[in-house]
Scaffold this active site. Sequence first.
Site, PDB file in Angstrom:
ATOM      1  N   LYS A 111      45.418   9.547 -32.074  1.00 43.51           N
ATOM      2  CA  LYS A 111      45.881  10.827 -32.609  1.00 43.51           C
ATOM      3  C   LYS A 111      47.206  10.743 -33.369  1.00 43.51           C
ATOM      4  CE  LYS A 111      43.471  14.147 -29.665  1.00 43.51           C
ATOM      5  NZ  LYS A 111      43.632  15.347 -28.815  1.00 43.51           N
TER       6      LYS A 111
ATOM      7  N   ASP B 101      43.165  21.159 -32.334  1.00 47.95           N
ATOM      8  CA  ASP B 101      43.462  21.465 -30.934  1.00 47.95           C
ATOM      9  C   ASP B 101      44.356  22.695 -30.833  1.00 47.95           C
ATOM     10  OD1 ASP B 101      41.995  19.374 -29.844  1.00 47.95           O
ATOM     11  OD2 ASP B 101      43.708  18.009 -29.761  1.00 47.95           O
TER      12      ASP B 101
END
Length: 298
Positions: free
Chosen positions: A84, A120
């Site tokens: 990420k 997210d």
Amino acid sequence: MVVTQARSARAGSGQVFKAGLLGQGIGGSRTPGMHMAAAKALGLDYQYDFIDVLERDLPSDVGAILDLLQAEGYRGLNVTYPFKQAVMPHLDELSQDAQMVGAVNTVVFEDGRRIGHNTDCWGFAQSLRRGLAEDAARDRALLMGAGGAGGAVAHALLDEGIGRLFVFDPDRKKADALVAVLAQHFSAERVQAVENTDIAADVDGIVNASPVGMEKLPGCPLPKHLIAPRHWVADIVYFPPETELIKAATEKGCAVLPGTGMALWQAVRAFELFTGKEPDIAEMKPVLLAKAAPERGA
């Protein structure tokens, strides 16, 4: 080289749209299944692959991995542990959310460029908006977990009106680092790192953004006696759908936001970024909530 491939939703329209999930140990993810269900309902020629570094012979360099996948015709990637943050130096552009959070979970390949997004943050915010009563107290909240997911959730919480956010992580350096970033975007008065979870006694909401509660890391991220009926409690762990935290909170009569909410909405947003089309949530949700762990790509 081996790619574990999800079934394609082929509508006979020609070239297949290729997307995938890049990560390590991702066999239990339900993201591929949600994407495939949405694509099938729309009649799209769509292929979503598991790209697991434990199963595929990939370059050791993250930039080289992206080069390879881009050359193979992928038009979008969901990105999870351990990539990420590692992908960020190898992207041409970052969305506002990705810049703010400091992590990327979605990469779109467009006109030879790599654009990083963080769905997210948006996904948790959507779950909060839809699942938490408008009159729920939002003065103070405790966030457990200061990793990449924790950063996304923290930004969403503060954006959605949490007055003061307390951040706990077993690694105090992580909590301090996240608080420093949040203070730049919001204000130092609204965020504070804490040494333990005892502050739960003085907050309105409790949020778990740590991996505690996952099947491979069972448990509750804080002592259960700290949970009171007046709390609202959220988790980002979605498998199992009812974590020990959510179960304990439900038994005490708390309002709860299971991790399935964030999982669903982040997938919705990623699908939109990949295809430019709005997916049918009713097609995606049953895949996410299926009781038995799905076969890979199912």
